[in-house]
Scaffold this active site. Structure first.
Site, PDB file in Angstrom:
ATOM      1  N   ASN A 189       1.295   2.836   5.801  1.00 16.85           N
ATOM      2  CA  ASN A 189       1.975   3.108   4.590  1.00 16.85           C
ATOM      3  C   ASN A 189       2.927   2.079   4.029  1.00 16.85           C
ATOM      4  O   ASN A 189       3.598   2.233   3.227  1.00 16.85           O
ATOM      5  CB  ASN A 189       2.378   4.649   4.357  1.00 16.85           C
ATOM      6  CG  ASN A 189       3.675   4.570   5.270  1.00 16.85           C
ATOM      7  OD1 ASN A 189       4.122   3.726   5.852  1.00 16.85           O
ATOM      8  ND2 ASN A 189       4.104   6.074   5.371  1.00 16.85           N
ATOM      9  N   LYS A 190       3.082   1.106   4.617  1.00 20.72           N
ATOM     10  CA  LYS A 190       4.039  -0.156   4.352  1.00 20.72           C
ATOM     11  C   LYS A 190       3.722  -1.013   3.438  1.00 20.72           C
ATOM     12  O   LYS A 190       2.618  -0.983   3.113  1.00 20.72           O
ATOM     13  CB  LYS A 190       4.749  -0.774   5.897  1.00 20.72           C
ATOM     14  CG  LYS A 190       5.258   0.352   6.937  1.00 20.72           C
ATOM     15  CD  LYS A 190       6.633   1.032   6.407  1.00 20.72           C
ATOM     16  CE  LYS A 190       7.473   2.023   7.102  1.00 20.72           C
ATOM     17  NZ  LYS A 190       7.258   2.249   8.288  1.00 20.72           N
TER      18      LYS A 190
END
Ligand code: PLP
Length: 388
Positions: A189-190
């Site tokens: 999710n970065k």
């Protein structure tokens, strides 16, 4: 039967394109799937992205691994103390415990939720060896002040840049500042992803060398070195009890293409943030802080805080958004509230009033490149309805 409700909008989704997929397939067909030519190229491309020829980039399989390697290389050991923010993910602090050293948590600046340089200075003892600032949400921490405190007290600085690709501080990209090491995350999710992955960046050649050896069992030559050198050799030496932290070429294949898109991804997230800011201008909320003029905010997170007079609690707002089919999250449950940290260091919320107050009123809204304009409007409208 008709169901008019739109599909659930997840809190986060990676954007993986055909280029990434083709590069992974190429890796799979190549026969070299673990650390090899693509991990090497990803390191070189990352250095080029940061644009500073003095930097060494060491690819690893997570930011957690990179933080651990950086502190290990800096000699952090039992008896030492490392200062970091309570308002972070546990990975920032757990690596200190891996090395048997102690964590000193401090409070944040209430405006930015970044670590407060004055709180850092007040927490320093003769045992303090290092400081780990986090660029929370993608907004640079006050690095000039933090580096000045570190210099005054002889502390090492390792930046947790898990949210900060790309972020600038005084016009310079995070990764190129005057700290000892900076660590980026490529978790799912970065701001860019390799599934799992991270990059340790440093100007210190000895630190980079130690991290390269320790990321692969403490071996003084990696497999790619041994089997592709001019004189192929089965020979290596173990010089320390190292770790298994190397990044695979399968993951690096994703990173090569994600990195090329990092600025475009950021621009899209910044546009979403600007749309949210406009939509929430008249609501009883605290909108996220802006970067200084001329600086880039990575906008990994869009964190809204309920102001006094908000018509519902944070938990109620999360429930209402969920009922409207919108995923959201909270970043973070501060470390001082988690049983391990609370009990080990006898921590209370009163010791961290700014983090605690923010935690009780905050939520993170979806902000990712696969959201289209209609998705953004849907989130904005749902927040307005809930708080209107
Ligand atoms: C995600 C994250 C990490 C850990 O990153 P991994 O690559 O999953 O190990 C560390 N610190 C912060 C602030 C993070 O958000």
């Amino acid at each position: 039967m008709s169901d008019a409700s739109p599909p659930f909008l997840p809190f986060a989704l990676p954007e993986i394109g055909d280029d990434e997929i083709a590069e992974v397939v190429d890796t799979l067909r190549s026969g070299w799937v673990t650390t090899g030519p693509k991990a090497r190229r990803f390191e070189a491309d990352f250095a080029a992205f940061l644009g500073d020829p003095g930097l060494h980039c060491v690819a690893v399989n997570s930011a957690t691994a990179g933080l651990h390697l950086a502190l290990e290389a800096l000699g952090i050991a039992p008896g030492d103390e490392v200062i970091t923010t309570t308002h972070t993910f546990t990975a920032t602090a757990e690596v200190v415990r891996y090395l048997g050293a102690d964590v000193k948590l401090v409070d944040v600046d209430p405006a930015t939720l970044n670590i407060d340089p004055a709180a850092v200075e007040a927490a320093i003892t003769p045992r303090t060896k290092a400081l780990i600032p986090v660029h929370y949400a993608g907004l640079a921490a006050d690095m000039p002040a933090l580096l000045a405190v570190a210099r005054r007290h002889g502390l090492k600085v390792v930046e947790d840049a898990a949210h900060a690709l790309p972020t600038t501080c005084g016009g310079a990209l995070v990764g190129t500042l005057a700290s000892d090491a900076t660590v980026f995350s490529f978790y799912a999710n970065k701001t860019i992803t390799t599934g799992e992955g991270g990059m340790l960046v440093t100007r210190d050649a000895a630190l980079a060398k130690r991290a390269q050896v320790m990321r692969l069992h403490g071996m003084n030559r990696d497999a790619f070195d041994r089997f592709t050198a001019k004189v192929p050799s089965w020979y290596y030496e173990i010089v320390a009890p190292g770790f298994k932290y190397n990044l695979t070429d399968i993951a690096a294949a994703l990173g090569l293409h994600q990195l090329k898109k990092a600025h475009a991804f950021r621009e899209r997230r910044a546009a979403i943030a600007a749309r949210y800011d406009a939509a929430f201008a008249d609501l009883p909320v605290l909108r996220p802080p802006q970067p200084r003029a001329g600086d880039l905010h990575a906008w990994h997170l869009y964190v809204l805080r309920l102001a006094d007079g908000a018509p519902c609690t944070r938990d109620e707002l999360v429930e209402r958004l969920f009922a409207a089919g919108i995923g959201c999250s909270v970043h973070y449950i501060p470390l001082h509230l988690h049983p391990y940290w609370r009990e080990r260091y006898v921590l209370t919320p009163a010791m961290f009033p700014h983090s605690q107050r923010a935690y009780e009123r905050m939520l993170s809204l979806p902000i990712y490149t696969r959201m289209d304009d209609a998705d953004v409007e849907r989130v904005a409208a749902a927040v307005r309805t809930a708080l209107g």
